[in-house]
Structures are given as C-alpha cells and as structure tokens.
Motif scaffolding. Structure first.
Motif, PDB file in Angstrom:
ATOM      1  N   HIS A  12      34.978 -25.394  13.624  1.00 18.13           N
ATOM      2  CA  HIS A  12      33.917 -24.609  13.191  1.00 18.13           C
ATOM      3  C   HIS A  12      32.479 -24.878  13.474  1.00 18.13           C
ATOM      4  O   HIS A  12      31.562 -24.011  13.611  1.00 18.13           O
ATOM      5  N   ILE A  13      32.156 -26.179  14.145  1.00 18.32           N
ATOM      6  CA  ILE A  13      30.879 -26.287  14.860  1.00 18.32           C
ATOM      7  C   ILE A  13      30.736 -25.498  16.011  1.00 18.32           C
ATOM      8  O   ILE A  13      29.665 -24.762  16.316  1.00 18.32           O
ATOM      9  N   ARG A  14      31.854 -25.047  16.710  1.00 20.76           N
ATOM     10  CA  ARG A  14      31.833 -24.344  17.957  1.00 20.76           C
ATOM     11  C   ARG A  14      31.173 -22.777  17.361  1.00 20.76           C
ATOM     12  O   ARG A  14      30.415 -22.397  18.196  1.00 20.76           O
ATOM     13  N   ALA A  15      32.080 -22.462  16.168  1.00 24.66           N
ATOM     14  CA  ALA A  15      31.646 -20.803  15.821  1.00 24.66           C
ATOM     15  C   ALA A  15      30.171 -20.924  15.348  1.00 24.66           C
ATOM     16  O   ALA A  15      29.566 -19.873  15.695  1.00 24.66           O
ATOM     17  N   GLN A  16      29.675 -21.797  14.722  1.00 17.27           N
ATOM     18  CA  GLN A  16      28.485 -22.122  14.157  1.00 17.27           C
ATOM     19  C   GLN A  16      27.356 -22.214  15.287  1.00 17.27           C
ATOM     20  O   GLN A  16      26.331 -21.389  15.247  1.00 17.27           O
ATOM     21  N   LEU A  17      27.586 -23.005  16.420  1.00 10.36           N
ATOM     22  CA  LEU A  17      26.685 -22.713  17.606  1.00 10.36           C
ATOM     23  C   LEU A  17      26.647 -21.302  18.209  1.00 10.36           C
ATOM     24  O   LEU A  17      25.703 -21.073  18.621  1.00 10.36           O
ATOM     25  N   CYS A  64      18.303 -23.796  28.505  1.00 12.28           N
ATOM     26  CA  CYS A  64      18.838 -24.400  29.512  1.00 12.28           C
ATOM     27  C   CYS A  64      19.688 -25.500  29.552  1.00 12.28           C
ATOM     28  O   CYS A  64      20.708 -25.495  30.342  1.00 12.28           O
ATOM     29  N   ARG A  65      19.686 -26.279  28.609  1.00 13.71           N
ATOM     30  CA  ARG A  65      20.683 -27.385  28.341  1.00 13.71           C
ATOM     31  C   ARG A  65      22.031 -26.646  28.062  1.00 13.71           C
ATOM     32  O   ARG A  65      23.191 -27.088  28.550  1.00 13.71           O
ATOM     33  N   LEU A  66      22.024 -25.585  27.088  1.00 15.38           N
ATOM     34  CA  LEU A  66      23.438 -24.983  26.920  1.00 15.38           C
ATOM     35  C   LEU A  66      23.849 -24.061  28.340  1.00 15.38           C
ATOM     36  O   LEU A  66      24.944 -24.171  28.574  1.00 15.38           O
ATOM     37  N   TYR A  67      23.058 -23.625  28.931  1.00 20.78           N
ATOM     38  CA  TYR A  67      23.211 -22.725  30.074  1.00 20.78           C
ATOM     39  C   TYR A  67      23.911 -23.550  31.143  1.00 20.78           C
ATOM     40  O   TYR A  67      24.963 -23.356  31.875  1.00 20.78           O
ATOM     41  N   PHE A 381      16.339 -25.240  17.560  1.00 20.25           N
ATOM     42  CA  PHE A 381      16.328 -26.417  18.214  1.00 20.25           C
ATOM     43  C   PHE A 381      17.298 -27.489  17.398  1.00 20.25           C
ATOM     44  O   PHE A 381      18.384 -27.815  18.114  1.00 20.25           O
ATOM     45  N   HIS A 382      16.787 -28.164  16.152  1.00 19.65           N
ATOM     46  CA  HIS A 382      17.518 -29.095  15.638  1.00 19.65           C
ATOM     47  C   HIS A 382      19.153 -28.366  15.302  1.00 19.65           C
ATOM     48  O   HIS A 382      20.126 -29.172  15.453  1.00 19.65           O
ATOM     49  N   VAL A 383      19.479 -27.253  14.765  1.00 19.20           N
ATOM     50  CA  VAL A 383      20.484 -26.838  14.577  1.00 19.20           C
ATOM     51  C   VAL A 383      21.455 -26.709  15.863  1.00 19.20           C
ATOM     52  O   VAL A 383      22.597 -27.358  15.770  1.00 19.20           O
ATOM     53  N   LEU A 387      24.829 -29.003  16.922  1.00 23.72           N
ATOM     54  CA  LEU A 387      25.976 -28.274  16.906  1.00 23.72           C
ATOM     55  C   LEU A 387      26.690 -28.728  18.454  1.00 23.72           C
ATOM     56  O   LEU A 387      27.709 -28.911  18.841  1.00 23.72           O
ATOM     57  N   TYR A 388      25.719 -28.515  19.516  1.00 17.79           N
ATOM     58  CA  TYR A 388      25.962 -28.711  20.805  1.00 17.79           C
ATOM     59  C   TYR A 388      26.636 -30.341  21.194  1.00 17.79           C
ATOM     60  O   TYR A 388      27.528 -30.702  21.494  1.00 17.79           O
TER      61      TYR A 388
END
Length: 402
Positions: A12-17, A64-67, A381-383, A387-388
């Motif tokens: 669920h968290i993955r889908a939300q992200l 950048c962090r996600l990338y 940012f916060h969301v 999730l990440y």
C-alpha cells in the motif's frame, strides 16, 4: 505481527508513493520558468504561481533521492525535473542585493523575483539539501562545494553571530533554543556526511552539539518535550515555554535514531525512543477522535495557535517513520503496534482516492478542512519522504523474515 500485515503495508505504501510522484510530476513542474508550482488544488489546478524556496529545495531533494535510491524512479523525467528545479534555485533563490551572498529569499514570483525574506536559516538549509543531493546524481562538484560553503554560513549564524539574518536585537528578547534549529543542522550533517568520511569527521563535533541541544528540550523531569527552551536549556515562561509540537518531537526522534545508528550509541537510541517518540505520541494522540494534535500546552491550557487541534499531514508522516524505524532497530512489538495505529488513522483520513495525493489539513474529528494538495507549506516532501523511508524499512524487515 504477521508477515502478511507487513506485506500489505509495504504494497500500500509503495502504491501511495507511486501516486504521489505521478501527481507532482504531472501538475507541479513549470516548463516555462523552471522550478515548481506548489499551490495546487485538489484536482491539480495551479491556484497561485508564487514559489516558496523551502518547497523548491525540498522538491529537488526528493526527486534526486528517489532517482538515486529506487530503481523504478531512475527515470529521465525525474532527473530533468530535479535539474530544472536546481537551476531555478541557483539562479534566483540567493538575494543578489543582500549584504550577505548566502542569504536566500523565502518567496519568489513565478519568474524568480524575490518577494519575501525570513530572518531564519531554513530557506538556506533546504537550499543546502537540494544542492548536495543534486550533486550526487549529477556529479557536479561545484554544486557540492556550494552546499558546503552555505553550510558554513548557516553554522556561523547559529553558533557565532546571528545578526546577518537581519533580526533586531530587542532588549526584552530572551535568547531561545528552538528545537527546529539543532534538528535541521543535525539533518544537514547527516545529509552532507553520507558516504563521505572526511566530511563526516569535519562535522562530527557539530553533530554531537546538535544532539545535546535537542536533548535540552526534555523538560519537567523527563515527562515532556517542549518546543522552546532558554539558551541555557531551562524552561521559558508563558505560552512560548509551554508549547508542545508532537509532530516535531517525533521527527526529532527519528533524526536521533539515525544518528544513534551511525554512531553505534545505544543510550541516544533509548532516549530517542522513550522521550522523543513514545512520550510525545502518548501526550499528543487525540483519544476521542484519533490522530495527532498539532500543538499542545504542557499545562493543559488552550494553545494560542488557532489550528492547535487540527490534524495535519506532516506530524502523521513523521510518526509513521519514527515508530517503524524504532521497531526496526529494537523489534519491540509495542512500537510496531503504535506504527499500525498511526498507519490506520493516516491512510483512512489523508489520501484522496478520487484525485490522488493527500489532503493536508483536517478538522479535529478528521474531516477535510482545506482541500488543496499543495500550498505555501505543503509540497512534494513530507508525504513522499515518509512513504520512501517506510517502504525501505519494510523491505528490510520483510527480507529478514521471508
């Protein structure tokens, strides 16, 4: 706790992200002037074109962090959005007319003209975060150097002389230790030091100082975390001194947990969990309606902040990180139970199933008070950070228990 429940949370968290990333990529990027729109309505419409430097820097950092951290986000459109945001910041955020070359604006027009400046360090801090993280995905050493140079200026303002921030020194103004300042500096130490031993050694003393400054906010014989204390670490009089911000304390808690892990310090870990995670949660949780209060008065007076009893997105984001990180480090079941309590409230109240992303501002009883998805303080940012981080922790927990 069953592995099945953790897997459900993970998915669920993955889908939300995924949904949050797509929402902001679709509606936020300014293809004309660069940077990002953050005043975004429920359905993605831009209702104000002002650009807030805090949120510009945070969004660059988050992209950048996600990338660089998650394979599915290693996508050219995410990198290009981050680079465009970074270029906008470098061109416009720093005040060219300022006596100090490192002072940044707080708010800009769409095309980068400064409108407002704050007499604090936070625009500069998020500029540092953005530049350092962007340098890691682009390999731009000048950008990394710029981040470290601005860090030196911020340290000087905090520890040596704050006059460059532009605040008047008034006779009745008592020097105050606001928890936000050492928290932010500790986070920057962790950001700049990641994977860089020399930088870590350079900022080791600063990191230790930040931890001691945060610990000063443990007051009332260890029974309360207060948002503001005197420079000497004693309680301040009046509303300012009695103020509690449960979400901020929880965020400090997971910052301290990261520091404790990096320094193999079990005492700091214990203090982080007992005083900055469990304690503010117990006092801050609304036992009638669920969710975390935004502000509280330690003596039970009504806080003077008009939004004190509202339920905001970011304290719940910080609580999710704090409890899941605390559980991952200790495996104490009661910490996982509290994570799931926050999880159930958060995901049944904040996400918008119709248009995506999260609402940010709820009434005390959990109804949507403001239906926009972004504004002067809520951005990308916060969301997604919550999730990440939670997805990464859940991945590790599930790998331990296949």
């Amino acid at each position: 706790m069953s592995v099945v429940r953790l897997e459900e949370c993970q998915q669920h968290i993955r889908a939300q992200l995924d949904g949050a990333v797509e929402f902001w990529l679709k509606y936020s990027n300014d293809a004309v002037h660069g940077g990002f729109f953050t005043c975004i309505g429920r359905d993605g419409n831009v209702y104000d074109e002002l650009k807030y430097v805090w949120l510009q820097g945070r969004q660059v950092w988050m992209y950048c962090r996600l990338y660089r951290s998650m394979d599915r986000f290693h996508r050219p459109e995410i990198l290009e959005a981050a680079k465009a945001g970074g270029a906008f910041l470098r061109k416009y955020a720093r005040l060219s007319s300022s006596e100090n070359q490192w002072k940044c604006a707080f708010c800009l027009t769409r095309d980068g003209k400064a409108i407002k400046v704050q007499r604090t360090i936070f625009s500069e801090c998020f500029y540092i975060m953005a530049m350092d993280e962007l340098s890691r995905v682009t390999g731009d050493k000048e950008m990394q150097l710029e981040a470290e140079q601005m860090m030196e200026q911020v340290i000087y303002w905090v520890r040596e002389d704050s006059s460059g921030l532009g605040r008047l020194q008034l006779p009745g103004d008592v020097p105050t230790n606001s928890m936000a300042v050492p928290m932010m500096l500790l986070h920057l130490v962790q950001q700049l030091s990641e994977g860089r031993l020399e930088v870590g050694r350079k900022y080791a003393e600063l990191g230790s100082w930040c931890v001691s400054q945060i610990h000063q906010h443990i007051q009332r014989d260890g029974t309360a975390i207060l948002e503001n204390v005197s420079a000497a670490g004693t309680e301040l009089p009046g509303c300012l001194g009695r103020l509690q911000n449960p979400g901020h304390a929880l965020e400090a808690g997971w910052f301290l947990l990261q520091y404790a892990t990096g320094n193999d310090n079990k005492e700091i870990q214990r203090t982080a969990i007992e005083k900055f995670v469990e304690l503010p949660f117990e006092s801050g949780w609304d036992k009638d309606h669920g969710g975390l209060f935004y502000f509280l008065d330690v003596d039970g007076h009504c806080p003077t902040q008009l939004e004190w009893n509202m339920k905001l997105w970011w304290p719940h984001s910080e609580a999710l990180i704090a409890f899941l990180m605390a559980y991952s480090q200790t495996k104490k079941p009661e910490l996982l139970e509290k994570f799931l309590k926050v999880y159930d409230y958060t995901f049944s109240h904040f996400p918008d199933p119709k248009s995506g992303e999260w609402f940010g501002y709820l009434t005390q009883d959990g109804k949507v008070a403001l239906d926009f998805k972004g504004g002067p303080f809520k951005g990308f940012f916060h969301v997604p950070r919550c999730l990440y981080i939670c997805e990464c922790i859940l991945d590790d927990l599930l790998a331990e228990n296949p």
